[in-house]
Write a protein that holds these residues in place. Structure first.
Motif, PDB file in Angstrom:
ATOM      1  N   GLU A 131     -19.652  -7.282  -0.775  1.00  0.00           N
ATOM      2  CA  GLU A 131     -19.167  -5.695  -1.653  1.00  0.00           C
ATOM      3  C   GLU A 131     -20.397  -4.673  -0.942  1.00  0.00           C
ATOM      4  O   GLU A 131     -19.766  -3.175  -0.519  1.00  0.00           O
ATOM      5  N   SER A 132     -21.781  -5.098  -0.296  1.00  0.00           N
ATOM      6  CA  SER A 132     -22.147  -4.157   0.123  1.00  0.00           C
ATOM      7  C   SER A 132     -22.386  -4.565   1.344  1.00  0.00           C
ATOM      8  O   SER A 132     -23.325  -2.980   2.435  1.00  0.00           O
ATOM      9  N   GLY A 133     -21.848  -5.190   2.016  1.00  0.00           N
ATOM     10  CA  GLY A 133     -21.898  -5.218   3.115  1.00  0.00           C
ATOM     11  C   GLY A 133     -23.365  -5.170   4.232  1.00  0.00           C
ATOM     12  O   GLY A 133     -23.922  -5.842   5.117  1.00  0.00           O
ATOM     13  N   LEU A 134     -24.474  -5.632   3.155  1.00  0.00           N
ATOM     14  CA  LEU A 134     -25.867  -5.824   3.111  1.00  0.00           C
ATOM     15  C   LEU A 134     -25.874  -7.199   3.647  1.00  0.00           C
ATOM     16  O   LEU A 134     -25.456  -8.226   2.693  1.00  0.00           O
ATOM     17  N   ASP A 135     -27.248  -7.768   5.114  1.00  0.00           N
ATOM     18  CA  ASP A 135     -26.675  -8.875   4.838  1.00  0.00           C
ATOM     19  C   ASP A 135     -28.265  -9.026   4.796  1.00  0.00           C
ATOM     20  O   ASP A 135     -29.929  -9.440   4.898  1.00  0.00           O
ATOM     21  N   LEU A 136     -28.798  -9.644   2.938  1.00  0.00           N
ATOM     22  CA  LEU A 136     -30.237  -9.763   2.867  1.00  0.00           C
ATOM     23  C   LEU A 136     -30.252 -11.047   2.643  1.00  0.00           C
ATOM     24  O   LEU A 136     -29.872 -12.214   2.017  1.00  0.00           O
ATOM     25  N   PRO A 137     -31.442 -12.069   3.002  1.00  0.00           N
ATOM     26  CA  PRO A 137     -32.461 -12.684   1.977  1.00  0.00           C
ATOM     27  C   PRO A 137     -31.668 -13.138   0.883  1.00  0.00           C
ATOM     28  O   PRO A 137     -32.306 -12.236   0.429  1.00  0.00           O
ATOM     29  N   VAL A 138     -31.825 -14.218   0.564  1.00  0.00           N
ATOM     30  CA  VAL A 138     -32.269 -14.859  -0.449  1.00  0.00           C
ATOM     31  C   VAL A 138     -32.871 -16.190  -1.071  1.00  0.00           C
ATOM     32  O   VAL A 138     -32.933 -16.257  -0.130  1.00  0.00           O
ATOM     33  N   VAL A 139     -34.323 -15.286  -1.731  1.00  0.00           N
ATOM     34  CA  VAL A 139     -33.993 -17.001  -2.656  1.00  0.00           C
ATOM     35  C   VAL A 139     -34.034 -17.617  -3.798  1.00  0.00           C
ATOM     36  O   VAL A 139     -34.332 -16.283  -5.181  1.00  0.00           O
ATOM     37  N   PHE A 140     -33.377 -18.814  -3.872  1.00  0.00           N
ATOM     38  CA  PHE A 140     -32.989 -19.222  -4.944  1.00  0.00           C
ATOM     39  C   PHE A 140     -34.106 -19.893  -6.105  1.00  0.00           C
ATOM     40  O   PHE A 140     -34.802 -20.497  -5.296  1.00  0.00           O
ATOM     41  N   LEU A 141     -34.499 -19.729  -7.168  1.00  0.00           N
ATOM     42  CA  LEU A 141     -35.180 -20.724  -8.365  1.00  0.00           C
ATOM     43  C   LEU A 141     -34.199 -21.239  -8.588  1.00  0.00           C
ATOM     44  O   LEU A 141     -32.884 -21.259  -9.398  1.00  0.00           O
ATOM     45  N   ALA A 142     -34.671 -23.496  -9.094  1.00  0.00           N
ATOM     46  CA  ALA A 142     -34.477 -23.814 -10.406  1.00  0.00           C
ATOM     47  C   ALA A 142     -34.698 -24.667 -10.830  1.00  0.00           C
ATOM     48  O   ALA A 142     -36.517 -24.441 -10.394  1.00  0.00           O
ATOM     49  N   LEU A 143     -34.691 -24.928 -11.734  1.00  0.00           N
ATOM     50  CA  LEU A 143     -35.332 -25.905 -12.334  1.00  0.00           C
ATOM     51  C   LEU A 143     -34.936 -27.578 -12.391  1.00  0.00           C
ATOM     52  O   LEU A 143     -36.204 -28.079 -12.900  1.00  0.00           O
ATOM     53  N   ASP A 144     -33.627 -27.452 -11.720  1.00  0.00           N
ATOM     54  CA  ASP A 144     -33.559 -29.191 -11.547  1.00  0.00           C
ATOM     55  C   ASP A 144     -33.578 -29.551 -10.231  1.00  0.00           C
ATOM     56  O   ASP A 144     -33.076 -28.793  -9.676  1.00  0.00           O
ATOM     57  N   SER A 145     -34.339 -30.305  -8.957  1.00  0.00           N
ATOM     58  CA  SER A 145     -33.692 -30.900  -7.908  1.00  0.00           C
ATOM     59  C   SER A 145     -32.209 -30.998  -7.753  1.00  0.00           C
ATOM     60  O   SER A 145     -31.486 -31.312  -6.495  1.00  0.00           O
ATOM     61  N   SER A 146     -31.783 -31.475  -8.760  1.00  0.00           N
ATOM     62  CA  SER A 146     -29.697 -31.633  -8.463  1.00  0.00           C
ATOM     63  C   SER A 146     -29.114 -30.495  -8.784  1.00  0.00           C
ATOM     64  O   SER A 146     -27.854 -30.701  -7.885  1.00  0.00           O
ATOM     65  N   ILE A 147     -29.549 -29.728  -8.429  1.00  0.00           N
ATOM     66  CA  ILE A 147     -28.397 -28.180  -8.306  1.00  0.00           C
ATOM     67  C   ILE A 147     -29.051 -27.403  -7.401  1.00  0.00           C
ATOM     68  O   ILE A 147     -29.942 -27.322  -6.482  1.00  0.00           O
ATOM     69  N   ARG A 148     -27.336 -27.464  -6.014  1.00  0.00           N
ATOM     70  CA  ARG A 148     -27.997 -27.217  -4.824  1.00  0.00           C
ATOM     71  C   ARG A 148     -27.393 -25.442  -4.920  1.00  0.00           C
ATOM     72  O   ARG A 148     -26.396 -24.956  -5.687  1.00  0.00           O
ATOM     73  N   VAL A 149     -27.954 -25.151  -3.741  1.00  0.00           N
ATOM     74  CA  VAL A 149     -26.386 -23.219  -2.876  1.00  0.00           C
ATOM     75  C   VAL A 149     -25.535 -23.667  -2.858  1.00  0.00           C
ATOM     76  O   VAL A 149     -25.524 -24.195  -1.886  1.00  0.00           O
ATOM     77  N   PRO A 150     -24.404 -22.833  -3.324  1.00  0.00           N
ATOM     78  CA  PRO A 150     -23.185 -23.441  -2.613  1.00  0.00           C
ATOM     79  C   PRO A 150     -23.294 -22.975  -0.769  1.00  0.00           C
ATOM     80  O   PRO A 150     -23.411 -22.089  -0.561  1.00  0.00           O
ATOM     81  N   ALA A 151     -21.867 -23.879  -0.393  1.00  0.00           N
ATOM     82  CA  ALA A 151     -22.526 -23.844   0.539  1.00  0.00           C
ATOM     83  C   ALA A 151     -21.747 -21.928   1.761  1.00  0.00           C
ATOM     84  O   ALA A 151     -22.283 -21.964   2.900  1.00  0.00           O
ATOM     85  N   ASN A 152     -21.286 -21.639   0.442  1.00  0.00           N
ATOM     86  CA  ASN A 152     -20.205 -20.105   0.838  1.00  0.00           C
ATOM     87  C   ASN A 152     -21.620 -19.114   1.295  1.00  0.00           C
ATOM     88  O   ASN A 152     -21.230 -18.266   1.266  1.00  0.00           O
TER      89      ASN A 152
END
Length: 117
Positions: free
Chosen positions: A70-91
């Motif tokens: 919606e913003s058109g901004l190409d922002l880098p993202v750092v995702f945090l998780a408590l469990d290694s089985s959780i993955r960042v969505p491919a999209n």
């Protein structure tokens, strides 16, 4: 630290972002902590703040995707998780990092600086 690094810190998910917020502020990052919402008002707030980076729990991936689209901004993202089985969505496009707890401040800051580079 990258000059004028503005970090958008999204609340929600399982990660306690209070510790992350405290560490970032102690290292002179400009941190804006928000409760995400899919609304024009929230989007305008993001656009006014002009963040350099988003840091959030991986559970907020759909919000990140919406912000970027919606913003058109190409922002880098750092995702945090408590469990290694959780993955960042491919999209999620662009620079994306994934940190699993526990992580040290050194790892967090190094990851942020690489994302901002």
């Amino acid at each position: 630290m990258t000059v004028s690094s503005k970090v958008l810190l999204l609340e929600g998910g399982n990660t306690d972002i209070t510790e992350v917020e405290t560490a970032l502020e102690a290292s002179a990052y400009d941190v804006f902590r928000v409760i995400p919402a899919s609304s024009n008002e929230f989007l305008q707030t993001v656009l006014i703040y002009q963040p350099s980076l988003i840091v959030c729990d991986v559970a907020q991936a759909s919000v990140v995707e919406w912000i970027k689209k919606e913003s058109g901004l190409d922002l880098p993202v750092v995702f945090l998780a408590l469990d290694s089985s959780i993955r960042v969505p491919a999209n999620i496009e662009g620079k994306v990092a994934f940190l699993m707890a526990p992580y040290s401040d050194k790892i967090l800051f190094s990851t942020i600086e690489l994302a901002l580079a």
